[in-house]
Motif scaffolding. Structure first.
Motif, PDB file in Angstrom:
ATOM      1  N   GLU A   1      -6.506  25.542  39.810  1.00 29.38           N
ATOM      2  CA  GLU A   1      -7.561  24.978  38.978  1.00 29.38           C
ATOM      3  C   GLU A   1      -7.761  25.818  37.717  1.00 29.38           C
ATOM      4  O   GLU A   1      -7.853  27.046  37.781  1.00 29.38           O
ATOM      5  CB  GLU A   1      -8.876  24.913  39.756  1.00 29.38           C
ATOM      6  CG  GLU A   1      -8.911  23.827  40.824  1.00 29.38           C
ATOM      7  CD  GLU A   1      -8.843  22.435  40.233  1.00 29.38           C
ATOM      8  OE1 GLU A   1      -9.447  22.218  39.166  1.00 29.38           O
ATOM      9  OE2 GLU A   1      -8.178  21.566  40.823  1.00 29.38           O
ATOM     10  N   ALA A   2      -7.833  25.128  36.582  1.00 24.97           N
ATOM     11  CA  ALA A   2      -8.141  25.833  35.330  1.00 24.97           C
ATOM     12  C   ALA A   2      -9.605  26.264  35.349  1.00 24.97           C
ATOM     13  O   ALA A   2     -10.421  25.687  36.069  1.00 24.97           O
ATOM     14  CB  ALA A   2      -7.878  24.900  34.145  1.00 24.97           C
ATOM     15  N   PRO A   3      -9.955  27.285  34.584  1.00 25.69           N
ATOM     16  CA  PRO A   3     -11.359  27.716  34.541  1.00 25.69           C
ATOM     17  C   PRO A   3     -12.272  26.571  34.117  1.00 25.69           C
ATOM     18  O   PRO A   3     -11.888  25.706  33.321  1.00 25.69           O
ATOM     19  CB  PRO A   3     -11.342  28.827  33.487  1.00 25.69           C
ATOM     20  CG  PRO A   3      -9.932  29.290  33.430  1.00 25.69           C
ATOM     21  CD  PRO A   3      -9.087  28.091  33.724  1.00 25.69           C
ATOM     22  N   ALA A   4     -13.478  26.573  34.658  1.00 28.70           N
ATOM     23  CA  ALA A   4     -14.441  25.527  34.313  1.00 28.70           C
ATOM     24  C   ALA A   4     -14.891  25.698  32.857  1.00 28.70           C
ATOM     25  O   ALA A   4     -14.864  26.795  32.294  1.00 28.70           O
ATOM     26  CB  ALA A   4     -15.640  25.604  35.254  1.00 28.70           C
TER      27      ALA A   4
ATOM     28  N   GLN B   1     -10.439  25.661  24.125  1.00 28.44           N
ATOM     29  CA  GLN B   1     -10.327  24.250  24.472  1.00 28.44           C
ATOM     30  C   GLN B   1     -11.721  23.638  24.447  1.00 28.44           C
ATOM     31  O   GLN B   1     -12.633  24.128  25.105  1.00 28.44           O
ATOM     32  CB  GLN B   1      -9.712  24.066  25.853  1.00 28.44           C
ATOM     33  CG  GLN B   1      -8.247  24.444  25.933  1.00 28.44           C
ATOM     34  CD  GLN B   1      -7.662  24.157  27.306  1.00 28.44           C
ATOM     35  OE1 GLN B   1      -8.344  24.253  28.313  1.00 28.44           O
ATOM     36  NE2 GLN B   1      -6.397  23.816  27.345  1.00 28.44           N
ATOM     37  N   VAL B   2     -11.873  22.556  23.682  1.00 35.07           N
ATOM     38  CA  VAL B   2     -13.157  21.879  23.549  1.00 35.07           C
ATOM     39  C   VAL B   2     -13.046  20.480  24.123  1.00 35.07           C
ATOM     40  O   VAL B   2     -12.135  19.724  23.777  1.00 35.07           O
ATOM     41  CB  VAL B   2     -13.603  21.811  22.077  1.00 35.07           C
ATOM     42  CG1 VAL B   2     -14.897  21.019  21.943  1.00 35.07           C
ATOM     43  CG2 VAL B   2     -13.781  23.210  21.508  1.00 35.07           C
TER      44      VAL B   2
ATOM     45  N   TYR C   1      -8.088  24.832  19.708  1.00 32.09           N
ATOM     46  CA  TYR C   1      -8.244  25.451  18.388  1.00 32.09           C
ATOM     47  C   TYR C   1      -7.969  26.950  18.500  1.00 32.09           C
ATOM     48  O   TYR C   1      -8.360  27.594  19.475  1.00 32.09           O
ATOM     49  CB  TYR C   1      -9.662  25.230  17.851  1.00 32.09           C
ATOM     50  CG  TYR C   1     -10.052  23.776  17.712  1.00 32.09           C
ATOM     51  CD1 TYR C   1      -9.672  23.035  16.598  1.00 32.09           C
ATOM     52  CD2 TYR C   1     -10.784  23.135  18.714  1.00 32.09           C
ATOM     53  CE1 TYR C   1     -10.020  21.697  16.470  1.00 32.09           C
ATOM     54  CE2 TYR C   1     -11.136  21.797  18.593  1.00 32.09           C
ATOM     55  CZ  TYR C   1     -10.750  21.083  17.473  1.00 32.09           C
ATOM     56  OH  TYR C   1     -11.090  19.754  17.363  1.00 32.09           O
ATOM     57  N   SER C   2      -7.323  27.496  17.484  1.00 34.77           N
ATOM     58  CA  SER C   2      -7.106  28.943  17.438  1.00 34.77           C
ATOM     59  C   SER C   2      -8.440  29.650  17.232  1.00 34.77           C
ATOM     60  O   SER C   2      -9.236  29.247  16.382  1.00 34.77           O
ATOM     61  CB  SER C   2      -6.162  29.305  16.291  1.00 34.77           C
ATOM     62  OG  SER C   2      -4.901  28.700  16.457  1.00 34.77           O
TER      63      SER C   2
ATOM     64  N   LEU D   1     -12.008  29.204  27.192  1.00 29.05           N
ATOM     65  CA  LEU D   1     -10.995  29.993  26.503  1.00 29.05           C
ATOM     66  C   LEU D   1      -9.708  29.998  27.303  1.00 29.05           C
ATOM     67  O   LEU D   1      -9.731  30.002  28.537  1.00 29.05           O
ATOM     68  CB  LEU D   1     -11.487  31.421  26.300  1.00 29.05           C
ATOM     69  CG  LEU D   1     -12.647  31.552  25.304  1.00 29.05           C
ATOM     70  CD1 LEU D   1     -13.379  32.863  25.493  1.00 29.05           C
ATOM     71  CD2 LEU D   1     -12.136  31.433  23.876  1.00 29.05           C
ATOM     72  N   ARG D   2      -8.593  29.974  26.597  1.00 29.03           N
ATOM     73  CA  ARG D   2      -7.290  30.018  27.266  1.00 29.03           C
ATOM     74  C   ARG D   2      -6.438  31.113  26.645  1.00 29.03           C
ATOM     75  O   ARG D   2      -6.255  31.166  25.427  1.00 29.03           O
ATOM     76  CB  ARG D   2      -6.568  28.676  27.161  1.00 29.03           C
ATOM     77  CG  ARG D   2      -5.259  28.659  27.945  1.00 29.03           C
ATOM     78  CD  ARG D   2      -4.742  27.248  28.113  1.00 29.03           C
ATOM     79  NE  ARG D   2      -4.127  26.720  26.922  1.00 29.03           N
ATOM     80  CZ  ARG D   2      -2.895  27.021  26.518  1.00 29.03           C
ATOM     81  NH1 ARG D   2      -2.164  27.884  27.201  1.00 29.03           N
ATOM     82  NH2 ARG D   2      -2.386  26.475  25.428  1.00 29.03           N
ATOM     83  N   ALA D   3      -5.949  32.001  27.502  1.00 28.92           N
ATOM     84  CA  ALA D   3      -5.073  33.072  27.024  1.00 28.92           C
ATOM     85  C   ALA D   3      -3.791  32.475  26.453  1.00 28.92           C
ATOM     86  O   ALA D   3      -3.195  31.591  27.054  1.00 28.92           O
ATOM     87  CB  ALA D   3      -4.745  34.028  28.160  1.00 28.92           C
TER      88      ALA D   3
END
Length: 446
Positions: free
Chosen positions: A192-195, A238-239, A251-252, A297-299
């Protein structure tokens, strides 16, 4: 005389035994992961990623195989060659697509060299997870091309290729199911990706009033509750927009945590009928200071500084690509590093001199060694960042010879391809390929 209570003594021994068993289990797990990362492996999980998604999925895939007792190791496609394939028996490929069906940067050399050959791979068993975006004409183009090439070379598929449209959970779930079947376990690690967290917009500033291009806004966001999370320069936000929550936009990140806020540079997009984009329209025009922004946020490991933290840095970009470059420069400057060359392009100096005051301050203080700007609509003919590279070819060669890293951020169409062609023309294809394999040439383009 000391009296020993046998009940308490036995309980203590039991607790000690449980503790030792836990330590042993943790040690075994760490040893298994270390062996999977560096030792011989029955399974290779080859990843080719532009923004880090394939890298992340490759490590999760390795974890699943290791849980089932298999020896597995993740390998970047930039380090894969035909000799490795000839010596392997089971390979899982996780391949993203760059642009209109091309291989991502780590897969470019393999696509141009290895896939141009016709080796006998009849001994090989494989599977392909193709990552893509169905809004592009050549959806999952590189993954599909890779799958066809492997089959044509006689390799045997373990199961049919799985195409993933913008991270679709159902497709990723099918991949997990197939891995569990191969590993003989359903006890797979959580993927699972972070919430999403809840944020609000603390400030919104138009960066280019009067520009001939689309409005570009600088947004400052803070969490509704709790402390600011940690991230590194190069990472992505990620939005999930209310108008299209199933398809988050990336978005960066333009700031570093020490600044106390998360900053983005968002270009207002408009559809052919003139209506604003689902995410950019909401962020740039509609969302107010009290509205909840669902963000996580995604690394982005491939665009972080990593081993390039102390090398001289050549930063190249255009438009909203300044966001990612600004974060990289800020992190290095805050750490006392000063060898920076920024080459940046936009439309008109009068309206599109983004972050002008800050860049000039860095230049005056010596935090920026060089600042070269190209404004495409100010002269008699268009002038872009690739023209700057050619004009300063000798300087570029000297920086690269001095161990510099090259980071490119901005538009895929026009800029990224033009910059790459200029680098190949000036440095030679062999050196550019070596920079990619060494992690000294990295791109975040969209």
């Amino acid at each position: 005389m000391i009296t020993i209570d046998p009940v308490r003594w036995g309980g203590a021994l039991a607790l000690s035994g449980v503790y030792l068993m836990m330590c042993l289990a943790i040690w075994r797990g760490r040893m298994a992961r270390a062996s999977a990362a560096t030792g011989p492996a029955d399974w290779l999980v080859v990843h080719a990623s532009q923004t880090g998604s394939a890298d992340w999925l490759a490590q999760r895939s390795v974890d699943t195989l290791v849980t089932g007792g298999l020896k597995a190791r993740a390998v970047c496609m930039s380090r894969l060659d035909l000799d490795t394939l000839r010596g392997a028996s089971r390979v899982l490929f996780i391949a993203s697509t760059y642009g209109e069906g091309d291989a991502p940067d780590p897969g470019a050399r393999f696509a141009s060299e290895a896939m141009a050959a016709a080796p006998d791979l009849s001994h090989l068993h494989y599977a392909v997870l193709a990552l893509g975006d169905s809004s592009y004409a050549n959806y999952c183009g590189f993954g599909r091309q890779l799958d066809r090439w492997l089959a044509a070379r006689g390799a045997t598929p373990l199961f049919e290729r799985i195409d993933v449209d913008r991270g679709a959970p159902a497709a990723l779930g099918e991949w997990q199911h197939q891995l569990g079947r191969l590993a003989g376990t359903m006890d797979a690690p959580d993927w699972e990706a972070p919430a999403y967290g809840e944020w609000r917009i603390a400030a919104r500033t138009l960066m280019n009033p009067g520009s001939a291009g689309g409005p570009l806004y600088r947004l400052a966001l803070v969490p509704l509750d709790g402390p600011l999370p940690d991230w590194r320069a190069g990472d992505l936000a990620q939005v999930s927009a209310p108008r299209d929550p199933a398809h988050p936009r990336e978005y960066s990140v333009a700031s570093v945590p020490a600044e106390g806020r998360l900053e983005l540079m968002v270009r207002l997009q408009r559809r052919e009928d003139g209506t604003p984009g689902a995410a950019s329209g909401w962020l740039c025009e509609d969302a107010g200071g009290q509205d909840v922004v669902r963000l996580r946020l995604r690394a982005h490991e491939r665009f972080r500084l990593g081993t390039n933290a102390r090398r001289p840095l050549i930063a190249i970009g255009n438009g909203s690509g300044l966001a990612g470059l600004r974060a990289l420069l800020k992190e290095r400057i805050d750490n006392g590093v000063r060898d920076h060359w920024l080459l940046f392009g936009e439309r008109n100096a009068a309206h599109d001199s983004l972050c002008r005051d800050e860049l000039q301050e860095w230049l005056a203080a010596g935090a920026l060694t060089r600042l070269d700007l190209a404004f495409s609509r100010d002269g008699d003919r268009p002038r872009y960042v690739q023209h700057l590279l050619r004009e300063h070819a000798d300087v570029l060669r000297a920086w690269v010879a001095d161990d510099a890293a090259i980071y490119v951020c901005g538009s895929l169409q026009g800029m990224a391809g033009g910059v790459h062609d200029a680098l190949v023309e000036i440095l030679g294809e062999e050196l550019v390929d070596r920079l990619v394999s060494e992690g000294r040439y990295r791109r975040d383009v969209y």
